[in-house]
Write a protein that holds these residues in place. Structure first.
Motif, PDB file in Angstrom:
ATOM      1  N   ASP A  67       0.824  -1.215   0.000  1.00 20.35           N
ATOM      2  CA  ASP A  67       0.000   0.000   0.000  1.00 20.35           C
ATOM      3  C   ASP A  67       0.853   1.257   0.000  1.00 20.35           C
ATOM      4  O   ASP A  67       0.478   2.277  -0.588  1.00 20.35           O
ATOM      5  CB  ASP A  67      -0.922  -0.007   1.229  1.00 20.35           C
ATOM      6  N   GLN A  68       1.991   1.176   0.666  1.00 20.98           N
ATOM      7  CA  GLN A  68       2.833   2.362   0.788  1.00 20.98           C
ATOM      8  C   GLN A  68       3.460   2.765  -0.544  1.00 20.98           C
ATOM      9  O   GLN A  68       3.639   3.958  -0.821  1.00 20.98           O
ATOM     10  CB  GLN A  68       3.928   2.086   1.832  1.00 20.98           C
ATOM     11  N   TYR A  69       3.794   1.793  -1.384  1.00 19.77           N
ATOM     12  CA  TYR A  69       4.525   2.101  -2.619  1.00 19.77           C
ATOM     13  C   TYR A  69       3.748   1.780  -3.892  1.00 19.77           C
ATOM     14  O   TYR A  69       4.264   2.011  -4.989  1.00 19.77           O
ATOM     15  CB  TYR A  69       5.848   1.331  -2.646  1.00 19.77           C
ATOM     16  N   PHE A 127       3.201   2.259  -9.529  1.00 19.44           N
ATOM     17  CA  PHE A 127       2.304   2.120 -10.685  1.00 19.44           C
ATOM     18  C   PHE A 127       2.590   3.227 -11.701  1.00 19.44           C
ATOM     19  O   PHE A 127       2.560   3.006 -12.908  1.00 19.44           O
ATOM     20  CB  PHE A 127       0.848   2.175 -10.223  1.00 19.44           C
ATOM     21  N   ARG A 128       2.858   4.411 -11.204  1.00 22.37           N
ATOM     22  CA  ARG A 128       3.228   5.515 -12.113  1.00 22.37           C
ATOM     23  C   ARG A 128       4.535   5.215 -12.844  1.00 22.37           C
ATOM     24  O   ARG A 128       4.680   5.537 -14.022  1.00 22.37           O
ATOM     25  CB  ARG A 128       3.358   6.810 -11.325  1.00 22.37           C
ATOM     26  N   VAL A 129       5.479   4.631 -12.124  1.00 22.38           N
ATOM     27  CA  VAL A 129       6.743   4.238 -12.777  1.00 22.38           C
ATOM     28  C   VAL A 129       6.449   3.236 -13.889  1.00 22.38           C
ATOM     29  O   VAL A 129       6.940   3.363 -15.020  1.00 22.38           O
ATOM     30  CB  VAL A 129       7.720   3.640 -11.743  1.00 22.38           C
ATOM     31  N   SER A 130       5.638   2.247 -13.566  1.00 26.69           N
ATOM     32  CA  SER A 130       5.316   1.223 -14.554  1.00 26.69           C
ATOM     33  C   SER A 130       4.602   1.817 -15.764  1.00 26.69           C
ATOM     34  O   SER A 130       4.868   1.452 -16.908  1.00 26.69           O
ATOM     35  CB  SER A 130       4.446   0.150 -13.890  1.00 26.69           C
ATOM     36  N   LYS A 168      14.878   5.857   1.269  1.00 28.27           N
ATOM     37  CA  LYS A 168      15.231   6.119  -0.130  1.00 28.27           C
ATOM     38  C   LYS A 168      15.838   4.884  -0.782  1.00 28.27           C
ATOM     39  O   LYS A 168      15.584   4.591  -1.952  1.00 28.27           O
ATOM     40  CB  LYS A 168      16.205   7.292  -0.209  1.00 28.27           C
ATOM     41  N   GLY A 169      16.659   4.185  -0.006  1.00 29.69           N
ATOM     42  CA  GLY A 169      17.265   2.955  -0.535  1.00 29.69           C
ATOM     43  C   GLY A 169      16.216   1.903  -0.838  1.00 29.69           C
ATOM     44  O   GLY A 169      16.295   1.201  -1.854  1.00 29.69           O
ATOM     45  N   LEU A 170      15.217   1.806   0.045  1.00 27.57           N
ATOM     46  CA  LEU A 170      14.142   0.845  -0.180  1.00 27.57           C
ATOM     47  C   LEU A 170      13.349   1.192  -1.435  1.00 27.57           C
ATOM     48  O   LEU A 170      13.063   0.330  -2.266  1.00 27.57           O
ATOM     49  CB  LEU A 170      13.221   0.817   1.042  1.00 27.57           C
ATOM     50  N   GLU A 171      13.022   2.484  -1.588  1.00 26.18           N
ATOM     51  CA  GLU A 171      12.246   2.887  -2.769  1.00 26.18           C
ATOM     52  C   GLU A 171      13.051   2.688  -4.047  1.00 26.18           C
ATOM     53  O   GLU A 171      12.511   2.249  -5.069  1.00 26.18           O
ATOM     54  CB  GLU A 171      11.810   4.345  -2.647  1.00 26.18           C
ATOM     55  N   ALA A 172      14.357   2.993  -3.991  1.00 30.11           N
ATOM     56  CA  ALA A 172      15.190   2.805  -5.177  1.00 30.11           C
ATOM     57  C   ALA A 172      15.271   1.325  -5.552  1.00 30.11           C
ATOM     58  O   ALA A 172      15.245   0.972  -6.743  1.00 30.11           O
ATOM     59  CB  ALA A 172      16.591   3.364  -4.907  1.00 30.11           C
ATOM     60  N   TRP A 173      15.336   0.464  -4.525  1.00 27.85           N
ATOM     61  CA  TRP A 173      15.385  -0.982  -4.800  1.00 27.85           C
ATOM     62  C   TRP A 173      14.091  -1.452  -5.466  1.00 27.85           C
ATOM     63  O   TRP A 173      14.127  -2.179  -6.462  1.00 27.85           O
ATOM     64  CB  TRP A 173      15.626  -1.715  -3.484  1.00 27.85           C
TER      65      TRP A 173
END
Lengths: 184, 229
Positions: free
Chosen positions: A22-24, A29-32, A66-71
């Motif tokens: 839910d958090q990401y 989805f926008r990235v995809s 940030k590291g988690l989101e980048a991964w």
């Protein structure tokens, strides 16, 4: 907080997995959707990406959010490229691709030149232009890395990026964007 | 090297960062619906990971057991001690090769400083298959006997071909080779002892008393069958 979430996800806790999703989900989805124009395809890419993330999360070492989101973003981008490759959408680099292209519809006609309009215009780029523009400008890959990932030459990557920029600038200019070209 | 930054690139990156954390306008994306589709697949993948872990654990335990067994079996000190403590009959394998057999006398040298098992070839003989195990047992038993016992046993036990062959494997006594001159030199160094029983007295009994200050000098005739001595 995300660190505890990751530790619980590593133990296979379904509630933690749902919270992380839910958090990401919207952001990814926008990235995809920047790579895969069709929404159902973008959902499939998102689903497969999260599946791989949960299966490989035991190897992930949490440092910061940030590291988690980048991964997670890297996983989604790889999944999107794989989807394009599987659907024979890559490589789609035709010399005449740029000629006379206009956005399919006038996206968000009543909005000014804001973030949503720029995002919508990027999605309107042809697949080859859009892929290389996303990889180079937004994800930060080099032409060498793009060439290796897409099995093309570096010169092809550079020329496609140049054409994508020209087309996007033309569209942005029609919406009132004026920029002085500079190189630093 | 910093890549050239186009104003357009900067504008696009800023716009992407400023995007709200919601689906795009006009999109039908529903995160809960996607989760409901994904959750069963996620649950299905979990048991597969657990079974894989179980297999890895089982393989690791088996490896540890195998390595431990190899370590215990192949430790040199343990192996040497087990050979020495083993009784001679137990060291005979059940199935030995048939035909020309290289009999080896296994001698355990029980030294206090080092316990070493030494093998030395004794003799190559052709042994019939039916007598193979019995003859080997007999050979090793005889080998373990002292030489005196062997002599007595050889006189009392009826001579059979098997016993003869087995006795042939007993090591012979070794004699030192000495030259005759060395024996003669040793004889000369040895103090000469005269035996009265080999002496012949001549004369009357009255002459047995010697004069004062005079020592009787008997004539000595050595009894020997060698004329030159």
């Amino acid at each position: 907080m995300d660190q505890q979430l990751i530790e619980q996800c590593k133990r296979g806790n379904a509630f933690a997995q749902k919270r992380l999703f839910d958090q990401y989900a919207n952001r990814l989805f926008r990235v995809s959707l920047r790579y895969v124009r069709n929404e159902s395809d973008a959902e499939e890419v998102l689903m497969n990406g999260f599946m791989k993330a949960f299966q490989g999360i035991s190897d992930f070492t949490y440092r910061d959010d940030k590291g988690l989101e980048a991964w997670l973003r890297r996983i989604i981008v790889n999944e999107a490229l794989q989807h394009l490759r599987a659907n024979r959408s890559l490589p789609l680099f035709q010399p005449e691709e740029m000629a006379g292209i206009q956005p399919d519809s006038n996206p968000l006609p009543d909005m000014g030149l804001d973030a949503e309009r720029i995002y919508a215009l990027i999605r309107e780029l042809p697949t080859g232009y859009r892929t290389i523009f996303n990889l180079y400008v937004i994800e930060g890959y080099t032409h060498r890395e793009i060439a290796e990932r897409l099995a093309i030459s570096e010169n092809t990557s550079k020329s496609q990026l140049s054409k994508a920029r020209a087309l996007l600038q033309e569209w942005l200019t029609s919406y009132g964007y004026e920029a002085t070209r500079r190189t630093s | 090297m910093k890549r050239p930054d186009e104003p357009l690139d900067h504008l696009v990156r800023q716009a992407i960062n400023d995007l709200p954390d919601t689906p795009p306008p006009g999109s039908a994306f529903n995160a809960d619906q996607v989760w409901r589709q994904m959750h069963p697949r996620l649950q299905g993948a979990a048991p597969q990971r657990r079974s894989g872990t179980v297999w890895w654990l089982a393989a690791a335990c088996a490896s540890v057991l195998l390595i431990s067994w190899l370590y215990v079996e192949l430790t040199p000190a343990e192996k040497g001690a087990s050979v020495i403590n083993r009784p001679p009959a137990a060291s005979i394998p059940a199935n030995r090769p048939v035909g020309p057999l290289d009999l080896r006398q296994r001698t355990a040298v029980r030294d206090q400083s080092a316990q070493v098992v030494r093998e030395r070839p004794v003799r190559r003989v052709n042994v019939p298959e039916r007598n193979l195990v019995e003859q080997t047992k007999l050979t090793e038993a005889i080998t373990a006997m002292p030489a005196e016992t062997l002599r007595i046993v050889a006189e009392t036990i009826p001579s059979t071909p098997e016993v003869t062959k087995a006795l042939a494997t007993v090591p012979k006594r070794q004699f030192r080779v000495v030259h005759a001159n060395e024996l003669q030199a040793e004889d000369e160094k040895r103090p000469k002892l005269y035996q009265t029983g080999n002496v012949v007295r001549l004369g009357d009994e009255g002459e047995l008393q010697p004069d004062e200050g005079e020592i009787a000098k008997p004539i000595i005739l050595r009894l020997t069958n060698k004329p030159n001595q």
